[in-house]
Design a protein around this motif. Structure first.
Motif, PDB file in Angstrom:
ATOM      1  N   LEU A  13     -66.396 -79.752 -63.975  1.00 19.70           N
ATOM      2  CA  LEU A  13     -65.720 -78.499 -64.314  1.00 19.70           C
ATOM      3  C   LEU A  13     -66.717 -77.378 -64.587  1.00 19.70           C
ATOM      4  O   LEU A  13     -66.491 -76.218 -64.194  1.00 19.70           O
ATOM      5  N   GLU A  14     -67.813 -77.715 -65.221  1.00 18.08           N
ATOM      6  CA  GLU A  14     -68.852 -76.709 -65.496  1.00 18.08           C
ATOM      7  C   GLU A  14     -69.443 -76.187 -64.185  1.00 18.08           C
ATOM      8  O   GLU A  14     -69.664 -74.987 -64.021  1.00 18.08           O
ATOM      9  N   LYS A  15     -69.719 -77.099 -63.253  1.00 14.34           N
ATOM     10  CA  LYS A  15     -70.269 -76.693 -61.948  1.00 14.34           C
ATOM     11  C   LYS A  15     -69.264 -75.838 -61.179  1.00 14.34           C
ATOM     12  O   LYS A  15     -69.631 -74.850 -60.536  1.00 14.34           O
ATOM     13  N   TRP A  16     -67.991 -76.240 -61.260  1.00 17.23           N
ATOM     14  CA  TRP A  16     -66.942 -75.508 -60.535  1.00 17.23           C
ATOM     15  C   TRP A  16     -66.813 -74.087 -61.067  1.00 17.23           C
ATOM     16  O   TRP A  16     -66.675 -73.135 -60.293  1.00 17.23           O
ATOM     17  N   LYS A  17     -66.867 -73.935 -62.381  1.00 15.29           N
ATOM     18  CA  LYS A  17     -66.750 -72.596 -62.978  1.00 15.29           C
ATOM     19  C   LYS A  17     -67.826 -71.652 -62.447  1.00 15.29           C
ATOM     20  O   LYS A  17     -67.600 -70.461 -62.271  1.00 15.29           O
ATOM     21  N   LYS A  18     -69.003 -72.208 -62.173  1.00 15.35           N
ATOM     22  CA  LYS A  18     -70.114 -71.386 -61.700  1.00 15.35           C
ATOM     23  C   LYS A  18     -69.952 -70.933 -60.253  1.00 15.35           C
ATOM     24  O   LYS A  18     -70.506 -69.917 -59.856  1.00 15.35           O
ATOM     25  N   VAL A  19     -69.200 -71.708 -59.463  1.00 18.21           N
ATOM     26  CA  VAL A  19     -69.111 -71.395 -58.018  1.00 18.21           C
ATOM     27  C   VAL A  19     -67.707 -70.992 -57.570  1.00 18.21           C
ATOM     28  O   VAL A  19     -67.533 -70.586 -56.416  1.00 18.21           O
ATOM     29  N   LYS A  20     -66.714 -71.073 -58.438  1.00 17.22           N
ATOM     30  CA  LYS A  20     -65.328 -70.884 -57.982  1.00 17.22           C
ATOM     31  C   LYS A  20     -65.080 -69.501 -57.393  1.00 17.22           C
ATOM     32  O   LYS A  20     -64.278 -69.362 -56.464  1.00 17.22           O
ATOM     33  N   ASP A  21     -65.792 -68.474 -57.882  1.00 13.95           N
ATOM     34  CA  ASP A  21     -65.604 -67.134 -57.324  1.00 13.95           C
ATOM     35  C   ASP A  21     -66.082 -67.066 -55.871  1.00 13.95           C
ATOM     36  O   ASP A  21     -65.520 -66.338 -55.058  1.00 13.95           O
ATOM     37  N   LEU A 122     -70.262 -80.639 -55.516  1.00 15.31           N
ATOM     38  CA  LEU A 122     -70.624 -79.249 -55.773  1.00 15.31           C
ATOM     39  C   LEU A 122     -72.142 -79.055 -55.852  1.00 15.31           C
ATOM     40  O   LEU A 122     -72.613 -77.996 -56.273  1.00 15.31           O
ATOM     41  N   GLU A 123     -72.879 -80.082 -55.438  1.00 15.32           N
ATOM     42  CA  GLU A 123     -74.332 -79.965 -55.409  1.00 15.32           C
ATOM     43  C   GLU A 123     -74.745 -79.115 -54.212  1.00 15.32           C
ATOM     44  O   GLU A 123     -74.018 -78.988 -53.247  1.00 15.32           O
ATOM     45  N   GLY A 124     -75.931 -78.588 -54.272  1.00 19.24           N
ATOM     46  CA  GLY A 124     -76.410 -77.788 -53.157  1.00 19.24           C
ATOM     47  C   GLY A 124     -75.903 -76.367 -53.246  1.00 19.24           C
ATOM     48  O   GLY A 124     -75.110 -76.004 -54.115  1.00 19.24           O
ATOM     49  N   GLU A 125     -76.351 -75.538 -52.281  1.00 23.29           N
ATOM     50  CA  GLU A 125     -76.000 -74.124 -52.312  1.00 23.29           C
ATOM     51  C   GLU A 125     -74.589 -73.895 -51.779  1.00 23.29           C
ATOM     52  O   GLU A 125     -74.220 -74.404 -50.722  1.00 23.29           O
ATOM     53  N   ILE A 126     -73.784 -73.174 -52.540  1.00 20.64           N
ATOM     54  CA  ILE A 126     -72.453 -72.776 -52.096  1.00 20.64           C
ATOM     55  C   ILE A 126     -72.475 -71.259 -51.930  1.00 20.64           C
ATOM     56  O   ILE A 126     -72.821 -70.524 -52.842  1.00 20.64           O
ATOM     57  N   LYS A 127     -72.121 -70.814 -50.719  1.00 23.33           N
ATOM     58  CA  LYS A 127     -72.208 -69.388 -50.375  1.00 23.33           C
ATOM     59  C   LYS A 127     -70.827 -68.761 -50.314  1.00 23.33           C
ATOM     60  O   LYS A 127     -69.815 -69.464 -50.156  1.00 23.33           O
ATOM     61  N   GLU A 128     -70.786 -67.440 -50.395  1.00 28.90           N
ATOM     62  CA  GLU A 128     -69.529 -66.696 -50.209  1.00 28.90           C
ATOM     63  C   GLU A 128     -68.922 -67.102 -48.867  1.00 28.90           C
ATOM     64  O   GLU A 128     -69.616 -67.143 -47.853  1.00 28.90           O
ATOM     65  N   GLY A 129     -67.625 -67.400 -48.862  1.00 34.14           N
ATOM     66  CA  GLY A 129     -66.963 -67.770 -47.618  1.00 34.14           C
ATOM     67  C   GLY A 129     -66.896 -69.264 -47.374  1.00 34.14           C
ATOM     68  O   GLY A 129     -66.176 -69.718 -46.487  1.00 34.14           O
ATOM     69  N   ASP A 130     -67.656 -70.060 -48.150  1.00 34.82           N
ATOM     70  CA  ASP A 130     -67.545 -71.517 -48.038  1.00 34.82           C
ATOM     71  C   ASP A 130     -66.183 -71.961 -48.593  1.00 34.82           C
ATOM     72  O   ASP A 130     -65.566 -71.255 -49.403  1.00 34.82           O
ATOM     73  N   PHE A 131     -65.736 -73.121 -48.167  1.00 32.08           N
ATOM     74  CA  PHE A 131     -64.478 -73.656 -48.723  1.00 32.08           C
ATOM     75  C   PHE A 131     -64.448 -75.170 -48.577  1.00 32.08           C
ATOM     76  O   PHE A 131     -65.161 -75.752 -47.762  1.00 32.08           O
ATOM     77  N   TYR A 132     -63.605 -75.794 -49.398  1.00 33.83           N
ATOM     78  CA  TYR A 132     -63.267 -77.204 -49.272  1.00 33.83           C
ATOM     79  C   TYR A 132     -61.870 -77.272 -48.668  1.00 33.83           C
ATOM     80  O   TYR A 132     -61.007 -76.456 -48.986  1.00 33.83           O
ATOM     81  N   GLY A 133     -61.658 -78.246 -47.785  1.00 35.92           N
ATOM     82  CA  GLY A 133     -60.357 -78.313 -47.122  1.00 35.92           C
ATOM     83  C   GLY A 133     -60.032 -79.722 -46.669  1.00 35.92           C
ATOM     84  O   GLY A 133     -60.550 -80.704 -47.204  1.00 35.92           O
TER      85      GLY A 133
END
Length: 248
Positions: A13-21, A122-133
């Motif tokens: 949850l902590e990792k998600w909060k950092k990248v969810k935007d 959620l490891e590694g770099e997550i960029k704007e426009g990335d998504f899980y599906g």
């Protein structure tokens, strides 16, 4: 059948909060259902009836391959409960479905959050426009409640037991899709591109529709209103800006 509910760890949850935007939809998907065109492409809306959301815990996937699986994990975002209208956004020049939406109320969505199950890496770099599906291999996709999905699994299991050499698509859904296309021919091929399926021996309905250009990997987005309450949920099949905008 028990429902597998993921309880995300505190660390996740902590990792998600950092990248969810960064995982928000590339544009406000409300536009797909309110604008007449995007990037020069004409849009229209198909209302295909209502679907059943008895628990508010949703799952999505390939209608024929993954949706009957008894081990699906629902999204951690929970929705209102009831019967809700389902709309499909159509790219009219291509007769393709750009998105399908369940609308919980008339509140306007101000942002769209990527649907998450709590087990994503959620490891590694997550960029704007990335998504899980989710992946689609049979060209059809659905979003539904986990309780409805359980009923579907039960139906599929019974169908397989009674039809050892049978095929769920060719021996069951083919006729239903074809009949529906005759009844509602607008933006459908003759063999059928959508169905609001009433699961036998239940009151549940589950939307099934062609997935954008076909097989692929598609995100689910939960739309939130100005009070941060979920007001709709969308499967995003075709990123119209990405596909058709001259700038991109």
């Amino acid at each position: 059948i028990g429902v597998i509910i993921m309880q995300p760890t505190k660390e996740w949850l902590e990792k998600w909060k950092k990248v969810k935007d960064k995982l928000q939809a590339p544009r406000n998907l409300e536009d797909y259902f309110t604008l007449k065109e995007i990037a020069g492409e004409e849009l229209d809306i198909l209302n295909i009836g209502t679907c059943s959301i008895p628990s508010g815990k949703l799952v999505a996937g390939d209608s024929l391959v993954t949706l009957p699986d008894e081990n699906l994990i629902p999204y951690i975002q929970e929705t209102p409960i009831g019967e809700f209208p389902v709309d499909i956004c159509v790219l009219t020049n291509h007769d393709r479905y750009a998105a399908i939406r369940i609308k919980f109320n008339d509140n306007k969505a101000v942002y769209f959050e990527n649907g998450m199950k709590g087990n994503e890496d959620l490891e590694g770099e997550i960029k704007e426009g990335d998504f899980y599906g989710f992946g689609v291999d049979a060209g059809m996709a659905s979003i539904t409640d986990i309780e409805v999905q359980k009923a579907y699994h039960k139906f599929e299991k019974k169908f397989s037991e009674l039809n050892e050499d049978g095929d769920l698509y060719n021996d069951y859904f083919w006729d239903l899709l074809e009949e529906n296309a005759k009844k509602f021919p607008k933006y459908q091929a003759e063999y059928g591109d959508w169905l609001n399926w009433n699961i036998p021996d239940t009151e549940y309905t589950m939307p099934i529709c062609a997935s954008g250009w076909g097989d692929g990997y598609y995100p689910v987005y939960f739309g939130y209103d100005e009070n941060n309450n979920i007001c709709q949920v969308v499967i995003h099949f075709i990123d119209i800006d990405l596909e058709f905008s001259e700038e991109k």
